[in-house]
Design a protein around this motif. Sequence first.
Motif, PDB file in Angstrom:
ATOM      1  N   LYS A   1      59.543  63.963  37.632  1.00 39.71           N
ATOM      2  CA  LYS A   1      60.110  63.247  36.497  1.00 39.71           C
ATOM      3  C   LYS A   1      58.992  62.575  35.714  1.00 39.71           C
ATOM      4  N   ILE A   2      58.771  63.073  34.492  1.00 42.83           N
ATOM      5  CA  ILE A   2      57.724  62.558  33.620  1.00 42.83           C
ATOM      6  C   ILE A   2      58.347  61.623  32.595  1.00 42.83           C
ATOM      7  N   VAL A   3      57.772  60.442  32.435  1.00 44.91           N
ATOM      8  CA  VAL A   3      58.268  59.466  31.466  1.00 44.91           C
ATOM      9  C   VAL A   3      57.127  59.080  30.531  1.00 44.91           C
ATOM     10  N   PHE A   4      57.291  59.355  29.229  1.00 45.71           N
ATOM     11  CA  PHE A   4      56.327  58.944  28.221  1.00 45.71           C
ATOM     12  C   PHE A   4      56.698  57.543  27.723  1.00 45.71           C
ATOM     13  N   ILE A   5      55.714  56.672  27.609  1.00 49.80           N
ATOM     14  CA  ILE A   5      55.937  55.381  26.970  1.00 49.80           C
ATOM     15  C   ILE A   5      55.865  55.592  25.458  1.00 49.80           C
ATOM     16  N   GLN A   6      56.938  55.226  24.765  1.00 49.12           N
ATOM     17  CA  GLN A   6      57.030  55.479  23.329  1.00 49.12           C
ATOM     18  C   GLN A   6      56.034  54.596  22.577  1.00 49.12           C
ATOM     19  N   PRO A   7      55.252  55.182  21.673  1.00 48.12           N
ATOM     20  CA  PRO A   7      54.281  54.384  20.917  1.00 48.12           C
ATOM     21  C   PRO A   7      54.978  53.503  19.886  1.00 48.12           C
ATOM     22  N   SER A   8      54.264  52.465  19.454  1.00 47.02           N
ATOM     23  CA  SER A   8      54.830  51.562  18.450  1.00 47.02           C
ATOM     24  C   SER A   8      54.993  52.251  17.109  1.00 47.02           C
ATOM     25  N   GLN A   9      54.126  53.222  16.831  1.00 47.41           N
ATOM     26  CA  GLN A   9      54.215  53.992  15.598  1.00 47.41           C
ATOM     27  C   GLN A   9      53.834  55.436  15.902  1.00 47.41           C
ATOM     28  N   VAL A  10      54.676  56.368  15.483  1.00 44.51           N
ATOM     29  CA  VAL A  10      54.455  57.782  15.799  1.00 44.51           C
ATOM     30  C   VAL A  10      53.684  58.440  14.663  1.00 44.51           C
ATOM     31  N   GLU A  11      52.429  58.751  14.916  1.00 49.69           N
ATOM     32  CA  GLU A  11      51.587  59.431  13.941  1.00 49.69           C
ATOM     33  C   GLU A  11      51.524  60.916  14.270  1.00 49.69           C
ATOM     34  N   GLN A  12      51.062  61.694  13.270  1.00 47.16           N
ATOM     35  CA  GLN A  12      50.931  63.132  13.481  1.00 47.16           C
ATOM     36  C   GLN A  12      49.948  63.440  14.602  1.00 47.16           C
ATOM     37  N   SER A  13      48.849  62.697  14.686  1.00 49.97           N
ATOM     38  CA  SER A  13      47.850  62.929  15.730  1.00 49.97           C
ATOM     39  C   SER A  13      48.450  62.694  17.114  1.00 49.97           C
ATOM     40  N   TRP A  14      49.318  61.680  17.243  1.00 46.28           N
ATOM     41  CA  TRP A  14      49.957  61.418  18.532  1.00 46.28           C
ATOM     42  C   TRP A  14      50.883  62.575  18.907  1.00 46.28           C
ATOM     43  N   LEU A  15      51.636  63.082  17.944  1.00 45.37           N
ATOM     44  CA  LEU A  15      52.547  64.192  18.212  1.00 45.37           C
ATOM     45  C   LEU A  15      51.793  65.425  18.693  1.00 45.37           C
ATOM     46  N   THR A  16      50.659  65.737  18.068  1.00 48.38           N
ATOM     47  CA  THR A  16      49.874  66.902  18.471  1.00 48.38           C
ATOM     48  C   THR A  16      49.313  66.727  19.874  1.00 48.38           C
TER      49      THR A  16
ATOM     50  N   SER B   1      60.073  56.259  41.200  1.00 48.33           N
ATOM     51  CA  SER B   1      60.044  57.716  41.390  1.00 48.33           C
ATOM     52  C   SER B   1      59.527  58.449  40.156  1.00 48.33           C
ATOM     53  N   ASP B   2      59.285  57.735  39.062  1.00 50.51           N
ATOM     54  CA  ASP B   2      58.812  58.367  37.826  1.00 50.51           C
ATOM     55  C   ASP B   2      57.297  58.561  37.861  1.00 50.51           C
ATOM     56  N   ARG B   3      56.835  59.462  36.991  1.00 47.00           N
ATOM     57  CA  ARG B   3      55.407  59.599  36.709  1.00 47.00           C
ATOM     58  C   ARG B   3      55.218  59.205  35.247  1.00 47.00           C
TER      59      ARG B   3
ATOM     60  N   PHE C   1      66.965  71.351  43.692  1.00 46.68           N
ATOM     61  CA  PHE C   1      67.588  70.457  42.744  1.00 46.68           C
ATOM     62  C   PHE C   1      67.385  69.033  43.234  1.00 46.68           C
ATOM     63  N   PRO C   2      67.783  68.045  42.470  1.00 45.94           N
ATOM     64  CA  PRO C   2      67.603  66.661  42.932  1.00 45.94           C
ATOM     65  C   PRO C   2      68.206  66.451  44.310  1.00 45.94           C
TER      66      PRO C   2
ATOM     67  N   ILE D   1      50.548  63.006  39.122  1.00 45.95           N
ATOM     68  CA  ILE D   1      51.469  63.125  37.990  1.00 45.95           C
ATOM     69  C   ILE D   1      52.416  64.296  38.199  1.00 45.95           C
ATOM     70  N   PHE D   2      51.918  65.362  38.758  1.00 50.01           N
ATOM     71  CA  PHE D   2      52.759  66.523  39.060  1.00 50.01           C
ATOM     72  C   PHE D   2      52.377  67.033  40.444  1.00 50.01           C
ATOM     73  N   ASP D   3      53.364  67.177  41.321  1.00 46.07           N
ATOM     74  CA  ASP D   3      53.146  67.654  42.686  1.00 46.07           C
ATOM     75  C   ASP D   3      53.749  69.043  42.826  1.00 46.07           C
ATOM     76  N   GLU D   4      52.883  70.056  42.876  1.00 43.66           N
ATOM     77  CA  GLU D   4      53.390  71.425  43.005  1.00 43.66           C
ATOM     78  C   GLU D   4      54.019  71.671  44.373  1.00 43.66           C
ATOM     79  N   LEU D   5      53.810  70.764  45.325  1.00 37.98           N
ATOM     80  CA  LEU D   5      54.433  70.879  46.643  1.00 37.98           C
ATOM     81  C   LEU D   5      55.740  70.101  46.741  1.00 37.98           C
ATOM     82  N   GLY D   6      56.134  69.440  45.664  1.00 38.14           N
ATOM     83  CA  GLY D   6      57.314  68.592  45.714  1.00 38.14           C
ATOM     84  C   GLY D   6      58.604  69.374  45.894  1.00 38.14           C
ATOM     85  N   LEU D   7      59.543  68.789  46.639  1.00 39.01           N
ATOM     86  CA  LEU D   7      60.868  69.380  46.813  1.00 39.01           C
ATOM     87  C   LEU D   7      61.881  68.779  45.851  1.00 39.01           C
TER      88      LEU D   7
END
Length: 791
Positions: A238-253, A285-287, A24-25, A228-234
Amino acid sequence: MKQLFLLSKISKKAVVVTFCFLLFPSTLLSAKATNSQLSEEKISQGDVTLLAQATPATNTTDKKDEANAKDDKKLISHILQFNRSPIVGNSLRLRGQYAESRLGFTRPRNWKLDQGTIQAEIRFQHSPALYANRSNLTVLVNGRSVGSTPLNRKQSQIGKLLVNIPPSFLQDYNQITMVAQQNDSQECTDPTSPDLWTEILPDSKITFKYQNQPTSTLLNFNRYPYPIFDELGLENNKIVFIQPSQVEQSWLTSAARFQAALGRFADFRPLETGMATNMAAVKDSDRVIILGTPTEQPTLSQLKDLPLKISGDRILDNSQNPIPEDRGVLILTQTKKDGGAPILIVTGNSAKGVAKAAQFLSQADLRKMGTGQVVFVDKVQETTTPAARQWSRYLPEANSFLLSDLKINNGNKPFKDVTVSGSGAPPIEIDFRALPDDRFVRGSSMNLIYSYGPQINPRTSAVQVFLDGNFIGGARLTDDQGETRRTLKVDLPANLVTPSSKLQVFFRMNAKEAFNKERCIQPPGEQLTGRVHADTSFNLKRETSVQLPNLELMRFGYPFVAPQDLSATTVVMPQNPSENDILTLLEVSERLGRLSQSDGMKLEVHTRESLPESIRKKNNLVAIGTLSKFPIPEALKSQGFNLSQAFNRSSAAGAVQTPQDQQGMIKQVVSPWNSQRVVLALAASTDSGLEKVRQVLNQDPWFSQLKEDTVLISSNEPNPKPYDPDAYQLAFFKDAQSSSRVEDTTPLSKASRLIQDNWLLLPIGVVGLSLVLYGIVQQYLKRLSGGSGSK
């Protein structure tokens, strides 16, 4: 949530308890790091503390001490607690004259560990009957001793063994072993005595103090998914997506496919996903994931020191020419020149380019080609969709197969012969997971091929087979000279085989010579061996038949991960999805990724307006949103319990209004457009209710509880802790009036199943059929008598 690996080495002299941590954290400590090189023993009323160093002390200068003191101020602490493992529970008991237990842990790639920064604190109790001069507890790391203490506490008082672990002992994957040598007499000890025990208490822990190494030298796609992801991490990634200015269907997919692929990487390891509007909200600490074109992601133009130049809304190549629109671009960078949070940029000059870049990361064969800090993706070959019943982690499609065909237990490698030894040998475990739509009938069997060594007692030794803890077959080991490749046919009960089943083969072996306390002759146990051969065969009698809707099958991903590339599943979003809607999409995509294994990823995301009629009729659908803008309202109009509209509830029993509705709902219904498909509704009246749905999808302890066809999720706390097992309450309903059976069976099997499912109607049917036959016979007799009278 299980973050570490299992170790399965077998001790020659005793049962070895093997388990894994749950991580856990981290808990941050403010205590100063211990750099002592001394070895001393302190005895107090309730504790035994041993400070031990496995390497000899070295002379240090005053300047080095000052440097170490400065470094100590920068150290970060992480505590790895034993009680995070469900197998440890309240305590871990070591039994017998010689016993050991092992725990696996990893060393994160970016941790810099110095001498004296790793310390294990083992708290224990032991039997008061132990003889102190001949009993001790020893701690080893990767097979090398780091400390020991006598088991000399009176009246089972708590002891504490404190040992320093040299960083040079550690590797990527490690094990800490606790060995108890236990005797209750100076001359002779009965190895079967119940007085021989030592408990490792659950508040034992390993404390790490470390410095983060800069990731600049590790920004290379040949290491992906790291950093971006460490399989050895204890700690949780933590993954952080930067929100796009406009959410299109292609971005969601593209985002959903990327997150599903990341879920496959994570497997059982925890993953936290969030969103940020800009880079100012990102922590070191984010990715960070920046997905989309420069138009969708204005943040790209604000990043400094990128290996490629961005001019306006176009990405330029090394020749300062715009990159073609059908070319995907992948970049690894970081928030600061000298470190900070790693950033993965998945971009292109068009939605098609972004989709190619995201698909590159989801296909294993393509991903291996990546290297360097920048990758251009020109071509992505479409993968072949696997068969709907071709699941790599489950039983083969063929009804007859060998144990070597099962690649479940051994990291996708063929099962090999397994040998155990000792009078208390642990079981040989075989994952025997049936496909979720399998229906077993009588006649399935297992042809176990096994061998055992000499020197056993034929009267008290046997081989036994269990299925999920239920005894299903066994045989005596009858020859004290041992036998090779014996065969045992075991029937597999049809009602016991499930998608989570596990076979266990026990060798109950006792030595030919019994323990003689007068002469202190102990029976030799290490030479007792049993083996299960990989050509053990199975012959199954099964058919495809499953009743829908059924949320219990959702635990295994069914029917959404059939086929395993998710090509038969479509997620439907509101027209203008909120941040909470997008996070729920990422969470369900990650969960489906964890539950599936394939070479490709074909998950699609649509809004209600863009959903083609052909996909609506052909695919399983996952609908996400609050009730005011729920994309498939037809799913909430079925009979049974429903949130008919915001703050209103209805069922066959009545209808109510709930003005303070903060609950979330997971509901599965038969698709209104295809009776062989289902619609999964992830809904709530408010965003806080939808957040509860997201947490259930994220946390294994709650997700594994899903059942029936409807789940209501609530919490009595305004901000419940995600790792608290009592944070949420789940209420289940099974009142869907519309159901469907997906099956591929013979007419005789259908009739048999119908009788089994409706056996209470069988007497009525027999009586009714008897009356019909009686009437037919009476009519026939009347005709005969009438014909005779006329003559």
